[in-house]
Design an enzyme around this catalytic site. Structure first.
Site, PDB file in Angstrom:
ATOM      1  N   SER A  58      10.167 -35.964  33.931  1.00 53.36           N
ATOM      2  CA  SER A  58      10.880 -37.011  33.302  1.00 53.36           C
ATOM      3  C   SER A  58      12.566 -36.776  33.471  1.00 53.36           C
ATOM      4  O   SER A  58      13.363 -37.526  33.072  1.00 53.36           O
ATOM      5  CB  SER A  58      10.645 -37.476  31.889  1.00 53.36           C
ATOM      6  OG  SER A  58      10.853 -36.418  31.119  1.00 53.36           O
ATOM      7  N   LYS A 115      14.813 -34.117  26.280  1.00 54.79           N
ATOM      8  CA  LYS A 115      15.347 -35.351  26.515  1.00 54.79           C
ATOM      9  C   LYS A 115      16.778 -35.258  26.635  1.00 54.79           C
ATOM     10  O   LYS A 115      17.289 -34.081  26.085  1.00 54.79           O
ATOM     11  CB  LYS A 115      14.978 -36.601  25.213  1.00 54.79           C
ATOM     12  CG  LYS A 115      13.627 -36.847  25.345  1.00 54.79           C
ATOM     13  CD  LYS A 115      13.205 -37.960  26.192  1.00 54.79           C
ATOM     14  CE  LYS A 115      11.693 -38.473  25.995  1.00 54.79           C
ATOM     15  NZ  LYS A 115      11.238 -39.082  26.901  1.00 54.79           N
TER      16      LYS A 115
END
Lengths: 432, 143
Positions: free
Chosen positions: B64, B101
């Site tokens: 991701s 993230k």
């Protein structure tokens, strides 16, 4: 009763202690353990040695055998972890290195607690306590409480208050607690809550009408020496604010052995520190042998003088030993791992060794002798070279070479990864 | 003035971050008292680790963060002492798991972004409701 300003400027002692150390170290890398009852088991997955507050709330006692807890674990949501000494040793080294930045005088008292010399007005001391607490939480990720008082005994007591009473916010300073509140708290605590007073002494104290810490505080120190010992007299004096317990140099705790010393003349060379570390390594070996113990993890640390006006440094290393050992050569070599972190020219005034993951000599594997005999033929060096190039466990003698085979005498089925000391066991972060 | 410390954990007798370089001539400058002890090695610890007490290495699983140059299997150097800012690559605790993230602090709220269109953004009402475990400072990307 307010003290004169001069008294406040007397050096004080801060006692810093990690809350539920082993459990907190596990949680630092596995947030899913947060809020769940957690126990860390002793060697061979025998008994619960550390309990999270949630596990304590379930009524699990320290030392409770795992085979008794296991059947109810699922129902309770209880998680058990095997002791992960490499992780705990490294987290401890980080905490101690960080604390060393806040004081000239740091005594590593055990794997999870330290005494520091501190000075200042009450507000400054409280602020320092909060700063240290926040720094350890932020940098290393484990919670600590801080007790600050004129003596070690009182500092430990304050730490206990800080832990048990949320109103203190994790930092308790003796002189900042109103006298009446102190007396109330002391009057509520049994004498056995004092550092160094065990069950047998408690009974004898009770027999002469001393039940609470307040009772003991009000005892005549000389009379108590005649009835008990000079150690008890020291405790009474310490409770009354007179420091009597000096910096200790060597101590064998429940599961660790510590050598630490401050020098009057600073050591400024790597060669000098090599000598000190060698002497400590040999002393530690002799001490382990005397108690019939071997160690699996060694932590070496050093610190500079904050008064030299020079740059300060508090290097420390945690060295997982290849096998449980009391061998002076192995321990000395491990202690020397600190040397690359030593900077020539800085004035080092303290050096220490801490040995953890102790176990009785009887548990040693026969392979160790085998390996040591080959050491003379430099096979050890060869193995090390291959191991460092292709990863530990890629080569070895017999079963000793198989990955994780070194712990084969020790049952640790529920051990978490050695997150900070083994490249192939790093914490995993999800990118999803 | 940072305290330079070597590798904190010694395993297999070798530093994780020692790199041999060939000797390079350096223009004469201010003579360093440490010159005599300079052994010709770059110590990556000294360059990549600001504070040895708060720095950890973690390994990434998943794709991701591809667009940020962080791939499956890469290692990140994480400093837990750093204050997360808008744009920081952070390790956040999501559902009890350490998750990497991109942190966005916008006037309308806090967003945890993936760096891969396959994954949706996660909106958080306030930074205080989020546990940031640490801030990534470097990626050790496998090339």
């Amino acid at each position: 009763m307010s003290k004169p300003a001069l008294m406040r400027q007397m050096p004080q002692i801060a006692h810093v202690d990690v809350n539920c150390f082993y459990a907190s170290a596990e949680r630092a890398f596995d947030p899913s353990l947060e809020g769940r009852p957690l126990v860390v088991l002793s060697n061979n997955d025998g008994c619960a040695v550390t309990r999270s507050p949630e596990a304590k709330a379930l009524g699990i006692a320290t030392g409770e055998p795992w085979f008794k807890l296991a059947p109810r674990a699922k129902e309770w949501g209880l998680v058990a972890k095997s002791s992960n000494y490499e992780l705990y040793g490294d987290i401890s080294a980080r905490v101690m290195e960080l604390l060393g930045r806040y004081s000239a005088w740091l005594e590593v008292y055990s794997i999870d607690e330290a005494f520091l010399g501190v000075k200042g007005e009450p507000e400054q001391l409280l602020a320092l306590g909060r700063t240290m607490k926040n720094a350890v939480r932020r940098n290393v990720g484990v919670p600590v409480c801080v007790g600050i008082a004129p003596t070690k005994t009182l500092a430990k007591l304050c730490n206990k208050w800080a832990k048990n009473n949320p109103a203190f916010g994790g930092v308790c300073h003796w002189d900042s607690v109103p006298g009446a509140v102190r007396e109330q708290l002391l009057g509520r605590l049994s004498v056995e809550e004092i550092w160094g007073i065990a069950g047998r002494l408690t009974k004898r104290l009770n027999a002469i009408g001393i039940h609470t810490i307040l009772d003991l505080t009000r005892t005549d120190p000389v009379a108590i020496r005649d009835k008990f010992s000079v150690v008890m007299m020291r405790t009474v004096l310490e409770l009354n604010g007179t420091p009597c317990i000096p910096m200790e140099e060597e101590r064998l705790g429940r599961d660790q052995l510590i050598f630490s010393r401050s020098f009057s003349t600073p050591v400024t060379t790597v060669a000098g520190l090599r000598q000190v570390l060698s002497v400590y390594g040999q002393n530690a070996s002799a001490r382990l042998a005397k108690h019939g113990l071997q160690a699996k993890v060694l932590t070496a640390f050093a610190g500079t003088s904050p008064f030299s006006g020079q740059e300060q440094a508090y290097p420390s290393v945690c060295v997982p030993l290849p096998m449980p050992t009391a061998d002076p050569l192995l321990l000395t070599r491990a202690a020397h791992a600190l040397l690359p972190n030593i900077r020539e020219g800085l004035k080092y005034v303290k050096v220490g060794l801490m040995l953890t993951d102790l176990r009785p000599t009887g548990n040693q594997s026969p392979l160790e002798l085998f390996e040591n005999r080959h050491e003379e033929h430099r096979i050890g060096t060869l193995l090390e070279d291959v191991g460092s190039r292709f990863g530990r466990g890629s080569i070895g003698l017999g079963h000793a070479g198989i990955k994780s085979g070194l712990d084969w005498t020790m049952k640790r089925n529920m051990r978490s990864p050695r997150y900070t000391t083994h490249w192939d066991e790093l914490p995993l972060v999800k990118a999803a | 003035m940072g305290v330079i410390v070597g590798p904190r954990v010694i395993d297999a007798g070798a530093s994780l971050f020692s790199v041999l370089i060939s000797p390079v001539p350096v223009a004469a400058g201010f003579p360093s008292p440490a010159q005599d002890y300079f052994d010709g090695r770059i110590d990556l610890n000294a360059h990549l680790i600001k504070d040895i007490t708060s720095t950890f290495v973690v390994r990434v699983t998943g794709d991701s963060m591809e667009r940020a140059g962080i791939s499956d299997g890469d290692e990140l150097i994480v400093n837990r002492a750093l204050e997360p800012r808008d744009g920081s690559v952070v390790i956040a605790v999501l559902d009890g798991e350490l998750t990497v993230k991109r942190l966005r602090l916008t006037p309308t709220g806090v967003v945890l972004q993936a760096e891969n269109p396959k994954y949706p953004d996660i909106k958080v009402p306030a930074l205080s409701e989020l546990t940031i475990w640490g801030v990534a400072t470097r990626c050790l990307h496998h090339v």
